[in-house]
Design a protein around this motif. Structure first.
Motif, PDB file in Angstrom:
ATOM      1  N   ILE A   1     -24.014  93.900 -14.744  1.00  0.00           N
ATOM      2  CA  ILE A   1     -23.933  94.945 -15.884  1.00  0.00           C
ATOM      3  C   ILE A   1     -24.678  93.832 -17.071  1.00  0.00           C
ATOM      4  CG2 ILE A   1     -23.805  96.944 -16.911  1.00  0.00           C
ATOM      5  CD1 ILE A   1     -24.503  97.750 -15.210  1.00  0.00           C
ATOM      6  N   LEU A   2     -24.100  93.245 -17.833  1.00  0.00           N
ATOM      7  CA  LEU A   2     -24.126  93.057 -18.702  1.00  0.00           C
ATOM      8  C   LEU A   2     -24.876  91.962 -19.116  1.00  0.00           C
ATOM      9  CD1 LEU A   2     -19.836  91.496 -19.526  1.00  0.00           C
ATOM     10  CD2 LEU A   2     -21.529  93.836 -20.334  1.00  0.00           C
ATOM     11  N   VAL A   3     -25.400  90.940 -17.808  1.00  0.00           N
ATOM     12  CA  VAL A   3     -26.781  90.158 -17.237  1.00  0.00           C
ATOM     13  C   VAL A   3     -28.072  90.994 -18.271  1.00  0.00           C
ATOM     14  CG1 VAL A   3     -28.064  88.520 -16.436  1.00  0.00           C
ATOM     15  CG2 VAL A   3     -25.584  88.478 -16.469  1.00  0.00           C
ATOM     16  N   SER A   4     -28.062  92.543 -17.229  1.00  0.00           N
ATOM     17  CA  SER A   4     -29.417  93.202 -17.654  1.00  0.00           C
ATOM     18  C   SER A   4     -29.121  93.756 -18.563  1.00  0.00           C
ATOM     19  CB  SER A   4     -29.063  94.307 -16.541  1.00  0.00           C
ATOM     20  OG  SER A   4     -28.195  94.062 -14.823  1.00  0.00           O
ATOM     21  N   MET A   5     -28.124  93.841 -19.404  1.00  0.00           N
ATOM     22  CA  MET A   5     -28.602  95.307 -20.602  1.00  0.00           C
ATOM     23  C   MET A   5     -28.768  93.716 -21.891  1.00  0.00           C
ATOM     24  SD  MET A   5     -24.395  94.943 -22.734  1.00  0.00           S
ATOM     25  CE  MET A   5     -24.153  92.587 -23.541  1.00  0.00           C
ATOM     26  N   VAL A   6     -28.592  92.730 -21.110  1.00  0.00           N
ATOM     27  CA  VAL A   6     -28.563  91.505 -22.382  1.00  0.00           C
ATOM     28  C   VAL A   6     -30.629  91.135 -22.610  1.00  0.00           C
ATOM     29  CG1 VAL A   6     -28.855  89.503 -23.633  1.00  0.00           C
ATOM     30  CG2 VAL A   6     -26.979  90.599 -23.172  1.00  0.00           C
ATOM     31  N   GLU A   7     -30.717  91.348 -20.956  1.00  0.00           N
ATOM     32  CA  GLU A   7     -31.951  90.931 -21.405  1.00  0.00           C
ATOM     33  C   GLU A   7     -33.013  92.564 -21.569  1.00  0.00           C
ATOM     34  OE1 GLU A   7     -33.382  88.143 -19.500  1.00  0.00           O
ATOM     35  OE2 GLU A   7     -31.173  87.539 -18.540  1.00  0.00           O
ATOM     36  N   LEU A   8     -32.508  93.212 -21.411  1.00  0.00           N
ATOM     37  CA  LEU A   8     -33.714  94.786 -21.704  1.00  0.00           C
ATOM     38  C   LEU A   8     -33.452  94.308 -23.181  1.00  0.00           C
ATOM     39  CD1 LEU A   8     -32.493  97.383 -19.290  1.00  0.00           C
ATOM     40  CD2 LEU A   8     -34.746  96.363 -19.706  1.00  0.00           C
TER      41      LEU A   8
ATOM     42  N   ALA B   1     -28.091 102.102 -13.298  1.00  0.00           N
ATOM     43  CA  ALA B   1     -28.988 101.613 -14.015  1.00  0.00           C
ATOM     44  C   ALA B   1     -28.814 102.654 -15.689  1.00  0.00           C
ATOM     45  CB  ALA B   1     -30.063 102.752 -13.859  1.00  0.00           C
ATOM     46  N   VAL B   2     -28.353 104.368 -14.970  1.00  0.00           N
ATOM     47  CA  VAL B   2     -27.106 104.563 -16.529  1.00  0.00           C
ATOM     48  C   VAL B   2     -26.147 103.900 -17.276  1.00  0.00           C
ATOM     49  CG1 VAL B   2     -25.543 106.716 -17.123  1.00  0.00           C
ATOM     50  CG2 VAL B   2     -27.981 106.797 -15.573  1.00  0.00           C
ATOM     51  N   ILE B   3     -25.576 103.141 -16.459  1.00  0.00           N
ATOM     52  CA  ILE B   3     -24.610 102.660 -16.906  1.00  0.00           C
ATOM     53  C   ILE B   3     -25.171 101.638 -17.889  1.00  0.00           C
ATOM     54  CG2 ILE B   3     -22.596 100.573 -17.242  1.00  0.00           C
ATOM     55  CD1 ILE B   3     -21.851 104.072 -16.514  1.00  0.00           C
ATOM     56  N   THR B   4     -25.960 100.397 -17.838  1.00  0.00           N
ATOM     57  CA  THR B   4     -26.927  99.683 -17.605  1.00  0.00           C
ATOM     58  C   THR B   4     -27.456 100.279 -19.148  1.00  0.00           C
ATOM     59  OG1 THR B   4     -27.226  98.733 -16.171  1.00  0.00           O
ATOM     60  CG2 THR B   4     -29.078  97.243 -18.021  1.00  0.00           C
ATOM     61  N   ALA B   5     -28.051 101.458 -18.846  1.00  0.00           N
ATOM     62  CA  ALA B   5     -28.606 102.035 -20.355  1.00  0.00           C
ATOM     63  C   ALA B   5     -27.761 102.285 -21.386  1.00  0.00           C
ATOM     64  CB  ALA B   5     -29.484 103.380 -20.089  1.00  0.00           C
ATOM     65  N   ILE B   6     -26.375 102.600 -20.682  1.00  0.00           N
ATOM     66  CA  ILE B   6     -25.606 102.842 -22.149  1.00  0.00           C
ATOM     67  C   ILE B   6     -25.134 101.729 -23.314  1.00  0.00           C
ATOM     68  CG2 ILE B   6     -23.072 103.275 -22.750  1.00  0.00           C
ATOM     69  CD1 ILE B   6     -23.011 105.062 -20.424  1.00  0.00           C
ATOM     70  N   ALA B   7     -25.098 100.483 -22.178  1.00  0.00           N
ATOM     71  CA  ALA B   7     -24.860  99.176 -23.036  1.00  0.00           C
ATOM     72  C   ALA B   7     -26.220  98.622 -23.579  1.00  0.00           C
ATOM     73  CB  ALA B   7     -24.643  97.855 -21.491  1.00  0.00           C
TER      74      ALA B   7
ATOM     75  N   PRO C   1     -24.629  95.048 -32.413  1.00  0.00           N
ATOM     76  CA  PRO C   1     -25.741  93.730 -31.501  1.00  0.00           C
ATOM     77  C   PRO C   1     -25.016  92.344 -31.429  1.00  0.00           C
ATOM     78  CG  PRO C   1     -26.388  94.189 -33.996  1.00  0.00           C
ATOM     79  CD  PRO C   1     -25.407  95.443 -33.541  1.00  0.00           C
ATOM     80  N   GLU C   2     -23.949  92.342 -33.056  1.00  0.00           N
ATOM     81  CA  GLU C   2     -23.232  90.800 -32.678  1.00  0.00           C
ATOM     82  C   GLU C   2     -21.320  91.044 -31.983  1.00  0.00           C
ATOM     83  OE1 GLU C   2     -20.650  88.988 -36.825  1.00  0.00           O
ATOM     84  OE2 GLU C   2     -22.308  90.107 -37.103  1.00  0.00           O
ATOM     85  N   PHE C   3     -21.455  92.914 -32.095  1.00  0.00           N
ATOM     86  CA  PHE C   3     -20.153  92.993 -31.037  1.00  0.00           C
ATOM     87  C   PHE C   3     -20.738  92.435 -29.896  1.00  0.00           C
ATOM     88  CE2 PHE C   3     -18.305  95.895 -28.095  1.00  0.00           C
ATOM     89  CZ  PHE C   3     -16.788  95.416 -28.461  1.00  0.00           C
ATOM     90  N   ALA C   4     -21.816  93.001 -29.419  1.00  0.00           N
ATOM     91  CA  ALA C   4     -22.495  92.966 -28.300  1.00  0.00           C
ATOM     92  C   ALA C   4     -22.257  91.467 -27.833  1.00  0.00           C
ATOM     93  CB  ALA C   4     -23.637  94.513 -27.653  1.00  0.00           C
ATOM     94  N   PHE C   5     -22.967  91.088 -28.473  1.00  0.00           N
ATOM     95  CA  PHE C   5     -23.633  89.856 -27.650  1.00  0.00           C
ATOM     96  C   PHE C   5     -22.054  88.803 -28.442  1.00  0.00           C
ATOM     97  CE2 PHE C   5     -27.750  91.504 -28.297  1.00  0.00           C
ATOM     98  CZ  PHE C   5     -28.521  90.586 -27.707  1.00  0.00           C
ATOM     99  N   ASN C   6     -21.082  88.632 -29.615  1.00  0.00           N
ATOM    100  CA  ASN C   6     -20.509  87.764 -28.888  1.00  0.00           C
ATOM    101  C   ASN C   6     -18.881  88.080 -28.397  1.00  0.00           C
ATOM    102  OD1 ASN C   6     -21.200  86.687 -30.816  1.00  0.00           O
ATOM    103  ND2 ASN C   6     -20.135  87.126 -32.870  1.00  0.00           N
ATOM    104  N   TYR C   7     -19.339  88.665 -27.727  1.00  0.00           N
ATOM    105  CA  TYR C   7     -17.843  89.125 -27.048  1.00  0.00           C
ATOM    106  C   TYR C   7     -18.221  89.836 -25.798  1.00  0.00           C
ATOM    107  CZ  TYR C   7     -15.589  89.168 -31.528  1.00  0.00           C
ATOM    108  OH  TYR C   7     -14.870  88.830 -32.347  1.00  0.00           O
ATOM    109  N   LEU C   8     -19.052  91.043 -25.241  1.00  0.00           N
ATOM    110  CA  LEU C   8     -19.701  90.959 -23.671  1.00  0.00           C
ATOM    111  C   LEU C   8     -20.497  90.171 -22.700  1.00  0.00           C
ATOM    112  CD1 LEU C   8     -21.236  94.883 -24.364  1.00  0.00           C
ATOM    113  CD2 LEU C   8     -18.026  93.724 -23.670  1.00  0.00           C
ATOM    114  N   MET C   9     -21.201  89.235 -23.483  1.00  0.00           N
ATOM    115  CA  MET C   9     -21.647  88.435 -22.999  1.00  0.00           C
ATOM    116  C   MET C   9     -20.659  87.010 -23.262  1.00  0.00           C
ATOM    117  SD  MET C   9     -24.403  88.970 -21.537  1.00  0.00           S
ATOM    118  CE  MET C   9     -24.858  87.413 -20.361  1.00  0.00           C
TER     119      MET C   9
END
Length: 492
Positions: A116-123, A366-372, A380-388
């Motif tokens: 989910i996290l990998v797909s999130m960043v790719e999208l 797909a829905v969870i990825t869309a939310i992510a 963006p800073e929170f997402a890439f620094n922590y979720l990834m």
């Protein structure tokens, strides 16, 4: 019986025949080969290789060889189980079947959340590639369009997924081979290069401090750690996705033949597409001029005289991003399906449509990825620094559990607990182990060697400020999974 052995009437297990809901064994050998190959070639190679080269110089080739051997053994361990007991959601199913229900819960949800996290960043980055040609299109529009398109493709049936992934992989493979051939032409014909340094494999040893410019491990002028060992951290994560072979086993026409072939071919893929490609790049482009401002692949295409290199690579990276999300959505839907069958996920996720597709799993992922993705655009800073960071460590957790599960699998087989519909049924002890069709080499010691290597990678991550967060996040993430499992059991 595979569909090749079926009579002339239409086979029962295809995507377009209305049969009782069941997963279809529609993935052919060519699909599996290219899925396995495509999983190891992505933006991590096209762009991420700059970071690993900067850390280790030409010795990065050894890092890819060492890391490649480790990932090969991990996939061999998974394939040993997949050949004997091909099931959807391989990691979770095997952990549940041969280890414990808790292990299956942790393995399955860890892998699902990782993708989910990998797909999130790719999208999230797909818009930047589209903007190269169409700068007026908002990045969120590009993300939404590709999310809908790939989701729709996954709902058509597993053979359609395999076909999409086949062609995505072909594009990436052609790009890498073209780069290698172009670079070899520059070397063989002594063509002039942009750097003014003659292209030669001798440049590995004569440019910028030689083959080991930063040694095994040392501090750079800015205080950061560099060297061959630190490069292993970056290298290992570029191999993420190779284990997708195991997920496909439950929908493969002839897993006993196809899975071993795809697994064994991993070695030459690593030799050609990582070591071969980067070796040629560093022979043509001095390694100390590869600074990450542009892809090493762009630099070598420029050296060959193809100045449209940036546009070509942009197209290749766009297909790589689509490929990652395509594979991620496929893997996640099958993982949710498997978790549901184990009662480790809501029952609705275990339902299939008439084409054998776990629609609820596809749409939920797909829905969870869309939310992510929305989270990425808003913070963006929170997402890439922590979720990834969690996605980074989740890969190591997944590989670690594969090795432990393989050892558990062998104990169960030796005790006579092998699947009933296999050649292992009725056998015990060494006789049962000898009957395993596709054995992990040196199975008594290999898992422990791989586990020690993965532990070393985690320790090395602690020396890097950017990866140190991942180690802390990994401990927290495992704790969350343990608590979540206990809560679900308490409710039951």
């Amino acid at each position: 019986m595979s569909t090749n052995d079926a009579p002339s009437t239409k086979p029962r297990e295809t995507d377009d025949v209305p049969v009782p809901a069941t997963l279809r064994k529609s993935l052919k050998n060519r699909h599996i080969q290219l899925i396995a190959l495509g999983g190891a070639i992505g933006t991590g190679l096209f762009y991420g290789s700059s970071e690993s080269i900067a850390l280790a110089g030409p010795s990065i080739l050894l890092a890819y060889l060492i890391g490649g051997l480790a990932i090969f053994m991990i996939v061999r361990a998974l394939s040993e189980m997949s050949v004997e007991d091909p099931k959807a959601g391989a990691f979770s199913y095997y952990a549940t079947r041969y280890w414990s229900k808790r292990a299956g819960f942790i393995s399955g949800w860890n892998y699902w959340f990782n993708y989910i996290l990998v797909s999130m960043v790719e999208l999230a980055v797909v818009g930047s590639f589209v903007n190269y040609w169409f700068p007026a299109i908002p990045t969120w529009v590009s993300a939404a369009v590709f999310l809908v398109l790939i989701t729709a493709a996954n709902l058509l049936g597993v053979s359609k997924f395999g076909e999409f992934e086949f062609w995505f992989a072909i594009i990436k493979i052609v790009a890498v081979i073209a780069m290698i051939l172009g670079g070899l032409a520059v070397i063989v014909f002594a063509l002039p290069t942009a750097s003014g340094i003659k292209a030669s494999f001798a440049n590995w040893f004569t440019v910028g401090g030689g083959f080991f410019p930063n040694g095994l491990m040392g501090r750079a002028s800015d205080g950061s750690w560099t060297g061959l060992l630190m490069a292993l951290v970056v290298v290992m994560f570029s191999f993420g996705g190779t284990e997708l072979i195991g997920i496909t086993a439950g929908e493969t026409e002839d897993p006993r033949t196809t899975i071993p072939r795809a697994t064994n071919d991993i070695i030459w893929r690593i030799l050609v597409f990582y070591i071969g490609a980067l070796g040629v790049i560093m022979a043509v482009v001095p390694w100390n001029t590869i600074d990450g401002k542009s892809s090493p692949f762009v630099q070598i295409f420029d050296s060959v005289g193809i100045h449209a290199a940036a546009g070509i690579l942009n197209f290749v990276c766009l297909t790589a991003v689509m490929s990652v999300y395509n594979s991620g959505l496929y893997a996640n839907s099958r993982m949710l399906y498997s978790l549901a069958k184990q009662s480790n996920a809501p029952a609705y996720l275990g339902r299939l449509n008439s084409k054998g597709v776990p629609v609820a799993g596809v749409l939920t992922s797909a829905v969870i990825t869309a939310i992510a993705v929305v989270v990425v655009f808003v913070w963006p800073e929170f997402a890439f620094n922590y979720l990834m960071s969690i996605a980074t460590i989740a890969g190591i957790i997944n590989w670690t559990m594969i090795m432990f599960t393989e050892m558990k699998f062998r104990k169960v087989v030796a005790a006579g607990g092998a699947p009933e519909d296999t050649e292992l049924a009725g056998k015990t002890g060494q006789e049962a182990l000898d009957a395993i069709h596709f054995k992990l080499p040196f199975a008594k010691v290999t898992p422990w060697v791989v586990l020690a290597f993965l532990a070393l990678v985690v320790v090395l991550m602690c020396f890097s400020a950017s990866y140190r967060v991942a180690v802390i996040a990994g401990v927290i993430w495992l704790a969350i999974l343990f608590v979540a499992y206990q809560l679900t059991q308490a409710k039951k």
